[in-house]
Design a protein around this motif. Sequence first.
Motif, PDB file in Angstrom:
ATOM      1  N   MET A   1     -24.267  16.389  -9.371  1.00  0.00           N
ATOM      2  CA  MET A   1     -24.317  15.918  -7.920  1.00  0.00           C
ATOM      3  C   MET A   1     -22.600  15.014  -7.721  1.00  0.00           C
ATOM      4  N   MET A   2     -21.651  15.442  -6.106  1.00  0.00           N
ATOM      5  CA  MET A   2     -20.860  14.242  -6.207  1.00  0.00           C
ATOM      6  C   MET A   2     -21.635  13.355  -5.285  1.00  0.00           C
ATOM      7  N   GLY A   3     -20.792  12.382  -5.323  1.00  0.00           N
ATOM      8  CA  GLY A   3     -20.852  10.893  -4.355  1.00  0.00           C
ATOM      9  C   GLY A   3     -20.169  10.259  -4.029  1.00  0.00           C
ATOM     10  N   GLY A   4     -19.954   9.466  -3.156  1.00  0.00           N
ATOM     11  CA  GLY A   4     -18.876   8.180  -2.623  1.00  0.00           C
ATOM     12  C   GLY A   4     -19.648   7.257  -0.892  1.00  0.00           C
ATOM     13  N   ILE A   5     -18.046   6.373  -0.795  1.00  0.00           N
ATOM     14  CA  ILE A   5     -18.035   5.563   0.312  1.00  0.00           C
ATOM     15  C   ILE A   5     -16.794   6.155   0.884  1.00  0.00           C
ATOM     16  N   LEU A   6     -17.193   5.749   2.434  1.00  0.00           N
ATOM     17  CA  LEU A   6     -15.718   5.688   3.408  1.00  0.00           C
ATOM     18  C   LEU A   6     -16.335   4.040   3.650  1.00  0.00           C
ATOM     19  N   GLU A   7     -15.423   3.981   3.556  1.00  0.00           N
ATOM     20  CA  GLU A   7     -15.398   2.311   4.744  1.00  0.00           C
ATOM     21  C   GLU A   7     -14.011   1.909   5.463  1.00  0.00           C
ATOM     22  N   ASP A   8     -14.720   2.089   6.228  1.00  0.00           N
ATOM     23  CA  ASP A   8     -13.492   1.563   7.556  1.00  0.00           C
ATOM     24  C   ASP A   8     -12.796   0.683   7.419  1.00  0.00           C
ATOM     25  N   ILE A   9     -11.089   0.730   7.248  1.00  0.00           N
ATOM     26  CA  ILE A   9     -10.583  -0.745   6.747  1.00  0.00           C
ATOM     27  C   ILE A   9      -8.809  -0.381   7.639  1.00  0.00           C
ATOM     28  N   THR A  10      -9.447  -0.287   9.135  1.00  0.00           N
ATOM     29  CA  THR A  10      -8.344  -0.563   9.959  1.00  0.00           C
ATOM     30  C   THR A  10      -8.461  -1.977  10.942  1.00  0.00           C
ATOM     31  N   ALA A  11      -9.590  -2.726  10.354  1.00  0.00           N
ATOM     32  CA  ALA A  11      -8.968  -4.210  10.727  1.00  0.00           C
ATOM     33  C   ALA A  11      -8.453  -4.948   9.243  1.00  0.00           C
ATOM     34  N   ALA A  12      -8.558  -4.316   8.605  1.00  0.00           N
ATOM     35  CA  ALA A  12      -7.598  -4.718   6.929  1.00  0.00           C
ATOM     36  C   ALA A  12      -6.204  -4.173   7.289  1.00  0.00           C
ATOM     37  N   LYS A  13      -6.338  -3.319   7.616  1.00  0.00           N
ATOM     38  CA  LYS A  13      -5.373  -2.723   8.304  1.00  0.00           C
ATOM     39  C   LYS A  13      -4.276  -3.155   9.111  1.00  0.00           C
ATOM     40  N   GLU A  14      -4.485  -3.618  10.208  1.00  0.00           N
ATOM     41  CA  GLU A  14      -3.689  -4.570  11.250  1.00  0.00           C
ATOM     42  C   GLU A  14      -3.359  -5.472  11.149  1.00  0.00           C
ATOM     43  N   HIS A  15      -4.365  -6.462   9.843  1.00  0.00           N
ATOM     44  CA  HIS A  15      -3.557  -8.062   9.614  1.00  0.00           C
ATOM     45  C   HIS A  15      -3.141  -7.791   8.686  1.00  0.00           C
ATOM     46  N   GLU A  16      -3.360  -6.397   7.146  1.00  0.00           N
ATOM     47  CA  GLU A  16      -2.371  -6.547   7.088  1.00  0.00           C
ATOM     48  C   GLU A  16      -0.489  -6.088   7.159  1.00  0.00           C
ATOM     49  N   ALA A  17      -0.729  -5.527   9.115  1.00  0.00           N
ATOM     50  CA  ALA A  17       0.554  -5.399   9.498  1.00  0.00           C
ATOM     51  C   ALA A  17       0.874  -6.748  10.230  1.00  0.00           C
ATOM     52  N   LEU A  18      -0.169  -7.619  10.406  1.00  0.00           N
ATOM     53  CA  LEU A  18       0.519  -9.017  11.325  1.00  0.00           C
ATOM     54  C   LEU A  18       0.965  -9.460   9.986  1.00  0.00           C
ATOM     55  N   ARG A  19       0.288  -9.885   8.879  1.00  0.00           N
ATOM     56  CA  ARG A  19       0.668 -10.705   8.126  1.00  0.00           C
ATOM     57  C   ARG A  19       2.004 -10.661   7.296  1.00  0.00           C
ATOM     58  N   ALA A  20       2.329  -9.302   7.044  1.00  0.00           N
ATOM     59  CA  ALA A  20       3.643  -8.926   6.862  1.00  0.00           C
ATOM     60  C   ALA A  20       4.686  -8.909   7.817  1.00  0.00           C
ATOM     61  N   GLY A  21       4.472  -8.523   9.283  1.00  0.00           N
ATOM     62  CA  GLY A  21       5.627  -9.511  10.069  1.00  0.00           C
ATOM     63  C   GLY A  21       5.669 -11.063  10.060  1.00  0.00           C
ATOM     64  N   THR A  22       4.761 -11.059   9.741  1.00  0.00           N
ATOM     65  CA  THR A  22       4.140 -12.991   9.313  1.00  0.00           C
ATOM     66  C   THR A  22       5.617 -13.600   8.568  1.00  0.00           C
ATOM     67  N   HIS A  23       4.869 -12.922   8.006  1.00  0.00           N
ATOM     68  CA  HIS A  23       5.847 -13.769   6.516  1.00  0.00           C
ATOM     69  C   HIS A  23       7.150 -13.435   6.534  1.00  0.00           C
ATOM     70  N   VAL A  24       7.807 -12.184   7.743  1.00  0.00           N
ATOM     71  CA  VAL A  24       9.461 -12.168   7.379  1.00  0.00           C
ATOM     72  C   VAL A  24       9.510 -12.856   8.188  1.00  0.00           C
ATOM     73  N   GLU A  25       8.951 -13.403   9.165  1.00  0.00           N
ATOM     74  CA  GLU A  25       9.385 -14.507  10.248  1.00  0.00           C
ATOM     75  C   GLU A  25       9.637 -15.574   9.404  1.00  0.00           C
ATOM     76  N   LEU A  26       8.294 -16.138   8.372  1.00  0.00           N
ATOM     77  CA  LEU A  26       7.975 -17.238   8.044  1.00  0.00           C
ATOM     78  C   LEU A  26       9.435 -17.325   7.082  1.00  0.00           C
ATOM     79  N   GLU A  27       9.584 -16.216   5.915  1.00  0.00           N
ATOM     80  CA  GLU A  27      10.904 -15.884   5.654  1.00  0.00           C
ATOM     81  C   GLU A  27      11.527 -16.802   6.415  1.00  0.00           C
TER      82      GLU A  27
END
Length: 592
Positions: free
Chosen positions: A320-346
């Motif tokens: 057989m084969m099996g797997g897991i699909l996970e919704d990471i939309t919120a994490a991606k949005e948070h990561e983009a926001l954090r990257a922008g915040t990090h640049v601004e903080l720097e």
Amino acid sequence: MPQNLKAILKTDGSRFALGTGVLYAVLGLLWIIVSDAAVSSISTDPAWLAMAQRYKGFFYVGVTSVGLIFLVNAGYRRLWNAVSRAEATELQVRDLFLQHPKPMWVYDRDTLEFIAVNDAATRYYGYSREAMLAMNLADICPEEDISRLHALMHSPQDRHRDIGVVRHCKRSGEVVFVHLTAHAVEFMQRKAEMVMAIDVTADVLSKHALERQEAQFRQLHQSLASILWIASADGRTMLYISPALERVYGFAPEAMQANPDLWLQVVHPDDAHIAKASSVELMTEGEASCEYRIRATSGEIKWVSDRKRLIVDAEGLVTMMGGILEDITAAKEHEALRAGTHVELERLVTQRTAELVRVNAELDAFARTIAHDLKAPLVSVIGFSQILHNRHADTLKEDGVRLITRIGRSARQMASLVNDLLALSRVSKTVLVIEDIDLVPLAHEILEELREQEPHRQVRFESPASLQVRADPGLVRPLLTNLLGNAWKFTGKRDDACVQLCLEGAAPEATFCVRDNGVGFDAGNSEQIFKPFQRFHTLSEFSGTGIGLTTCERIVARHHGRIWLESTVGEGTSVFVTLAPAAPDLPHLAPA
């Protein structure tokens, strides 16, 4: 007499009686016909005929009596043998019932009372035979199952039936599961059933545990936000998809099972190559993971994390084969926001750092200017007060000399404070040059300078032959000067003054200690002493600016070390210093 034996006797007795009667009637008729013909053929004399008829009757009675005796004896023997065989068969059945390894009993179908129980039943349920024969089926059944018991036992019955699994209670209170099979019998002239019980408690509990695990597993899958799926070895048949699929993708699991390619069809066109590459990697490497965007049925673009692997059996074949699909939309949005915040903080940190460096430089220049401007008039005040004292001491009288002396002492104290502030400022701006330093020769030099200033004092100094640390030479000297100077100062009222320099720990992180037997202080507030202008003794007792230990703390901080004190009033003070291995020197901002 047992019921089965009665049935045997009744059947065989009826057959014997019927056979005997028929035989007697047939022989009687034949005898009459044959004997009358024989007598008539011999003589027709009436006297002869009368005598022949008389003896013919005697003969028939005698012969038939002997025949009856023979028949009754033969019949009795036949009945006796049948009874013996029946009793032997019953004994065998009874022994089989009593000695059977499984619990067995016979109960009355109308009253549900136990009529007979075997040894295995008494051992299994924990009752004696007499106690169990005084009970009925309801007594070994849990109270909540009694209604089901009556329904089972009073339902239409075949001669042999499988009752199924029921619950019973042992004498100990333990509830067990047994599988019952029953056979209809007539026992002691009562309609009864003989039952055999097989303990299936372990099987039932295992089944219940498995059902609970399956239910929990199903609930877990249904509650998870992640999508779990299992497919055939070729991926063309979806065996299981968790309900979370509908929350993420917007369509039911049945849609995916009907169309296994649906997952790829909803992948964002720009990320389709990522999803396809992961499928190829799964088949070649056995597992794969990637992230890509999908377009949900609502039109929303979502990010999913896709992790899957092949499932193989013990022989290594893919099953057989099996797997897991996970919704990471919120994490991606948070990561983009954090990257922008990090640049601004720097950017903000860089801007603020530049401003602080500029302000610090201005403050440093201001401090040097103020110190220079203060030192010039202070030198003049000290010089002129000394000249005034030397030239006009006679005319100033005692009170004037005292005032001139206080003016000079205050000016010198102010000059010392200015020098200490300048030294504190330089500590923060010095670029560290770390190297190995022996503190013992440096300590002897400092103490020699102190002895030159107060030659009348006798202070014992104890130290090891060598005490190696790694530090900046330019900062270690003022550090040791302040520590030894304090020890020298605060032992000034003791005739047996002693100052010690000792090592605790080992390089590269060495802890050295400057210990004295001076006046000491209350160590409960020892943290306050490192703040500027903090004093534990008045100026009338001991001179000083209150900057020395602050300078020591700054020097130790520049070396990424620690400094702390232990002190007892009247017994002395110990100052411990740990110099950590040097770290890359960063721009240091002096306090405003």
